[in-house]
Design a protein around this motif. Structure first.
Motif, short mmCIF file in Angstrom:
data_model
loop_
_atom_site.label_atom_id
_atom_site.label_comp_id
_atom_site.label_asym_id
_atom_site.label_seq_id
_atom_site.Cartn_x
_atom_site.Cartn_y
_atom_site.Cartn_z
N ASP A 1 -58.61 -41.17 -13.63
CA ASP A 1 -59.04 -42.04 -14.73
C ASP A 1 -59.28 -43.49 -14.30
OD1 ASP A 1 -58.57 -39.79 -16.43
OD2 ASP A 1 -56.46 -40.37 -16.53
N PHE A 2 -59.75 -43.71 -13.09
CA PHE A 2 -59.96 -45.09 -12.64
C PHE A 2 -61.10 -45.74 -13.38
CE2 PHE A 2 -61.76 -48.48 -10.23
CZ PHE A 2 -60.65 -49.17 -9.77
N SER B 1 -57.77 -50.13 -14.63
CA SER B 1 -56.77 -49.18 -15.11
C SER B 1 -56.95 -47.88 -14.33
CB SER B 1 -56.92 -48.93 -16.61
OG SER B 1 -58.16 -48.31 -16.89
N SER B 2 -55.86 -47.17 -14.18
CA SER B 2 -55.90 -45.86 -13.56
C SER B 2 -54.64 -45.11 -13.96
CB SER B 2 -56.03 -45.95 -12.03
OG SER B 2 -54.91 -46.56 -11.46
N THR B 3 -54.63 -43.84 -13.63
CA THR B 3 -53.46 -43.01 -13.89
C THR B 3 -52.93 -42.52 -12.55
OG1 THR B 3 -54.38 -42.29 -16.01
CG2 THR B 3 -52.64 -40.91 -15.05
N GLY B 4 -51.64 -42.72 -12.34
CA GLY B 4 -50.99 -42.22 -11.15
C GLY B 4 -50.33 -40.87 -11.45
N VAL B 5 -50.01 -40.15 -10.40
CA VAL B 5 -49.36 -38.85 -10.52
C VAL B 5 -48.07 -38.92 -9.70
CG1 VAL B 5 -49.57 -36.37 -10.16
CG2 VAL B 5 -51.61 -37.73 -10.69
N SER B 6 -46.93 -38.73 -10.37
CA SER B 6 -45.65 -38.75 -9.65
C SER B 6 -45.49 -37.47 -8.85
CB SER B 6 -44.50 -38.93 -10.64
OG SER B 6 -44.38 -37.78 -11.46
N ALA B 7 -44.49 -37.44 -7.99
CA ALA B 7 -44.25 -36.27 -7.14
C ALA B 7 -44.01 -35.01 -7.96
CB ALA B 7 -43.07 -36.54 -6.20
#
Length: 153
Positions: free
Chosen positions: A72-73, A98-104
Motif C-alpha cells: 500500500d505504498f 504512507s505504507s503498510t508493513g508486515v510483522s514477522a
C-alpha cells in the motif's frame, strides 16, 4: 536569491508528476521504470544502507530490501514541498508517504515516513532526474517489514 520555495506552477507540477510516477513504481515493485527517473551517478542513503553512489547500488541495497516487503505504498502528494534554483536546473522535493508493513507474524502495521529527493537536469524544459534520495520512516515506526511480494520488473 540562490534558491526559492516559491516555485512556478509548471515546475511544481513536473516534480509532483515525478513523485506520482515513483509512487506507482514502489507500490508495484517495478524497478525498471523507477530507474528511468534517476541519474546513474546519484548518491543516496536510507534505512538499509549508508551513503552509496550509483543507481545500481541504491536499487540493490535499498529498494530491493524494502519495496517487496511493504504494501500500500503511496507518496502523499498534498504534502509535497518543492524548492528550485534560479536557473531552474536544480530542485528539491520533500514529501511524506504512507505504507503498510508486515510483522514477522503477518500482522499489518502503519509504516509512515518521509522522503527528500534532489533533482537536476541539463537545461530548462528537460525532464527532472533524481540525483539524491533520503527516505526514512517517521520516528517510532518499526523498521523491519517481512512481506514477500514479487518484483514486477
Amino acid at each position: 536569491m540562490a534558491f526559492t520555495w516559491n516555485v512556478p506552477e509548471d515546475e511544481f507540477n513536473a516534480i509532483r508528476q515525478w513523485f506520482a510516477e515513483w509512487s506507482v513504481n514502489v507500490a508495484e515493485v517495478d524497478f525498471a521504470p523507477a530507474r528511468a527517473l534517476f541519474e546513474d551517478n546519484l548518491a543516496g542513503f536510507g534505512t538499509h544502507m549508508d551513503v552509496v553512489e550509483g543507481l545500481e547500488n541504491l536499487e540493490n541495497g535499498q529498494w530491493r530490501s524494502v519495496w517487496p516487503t511493504i504494501e500500500d505504498f503511496s507518496f502523499l502528494l498534498p504534502t509535497l514541498k518543492v524548492g528550485i534554483s534560479p536557473d531552474r536546473r536544480m530542485a528539491v522535493g520533500i514529501i511524506a508517504f504512507s505504507s503498510t508493513g508486515v510483522s514477522a507474524d503477518g500482522h499489518r502495521f502503519n509504516r509512515p515516513g518521509r522522503a527528500t529527493v534532489a533533482f537536476a537536469r541539463p537545461r530548462r524544459n528537460a525532464k527532472w532526474k533524481g540525483i539524491h534520495t533520503h527516505v526514512s520512516l517517521n520516528p517510532g515506526t518499526p523498521s523491519p517489514s517481512h512481506g514477500k511480494r514479487p518484483a514486477k520488473s
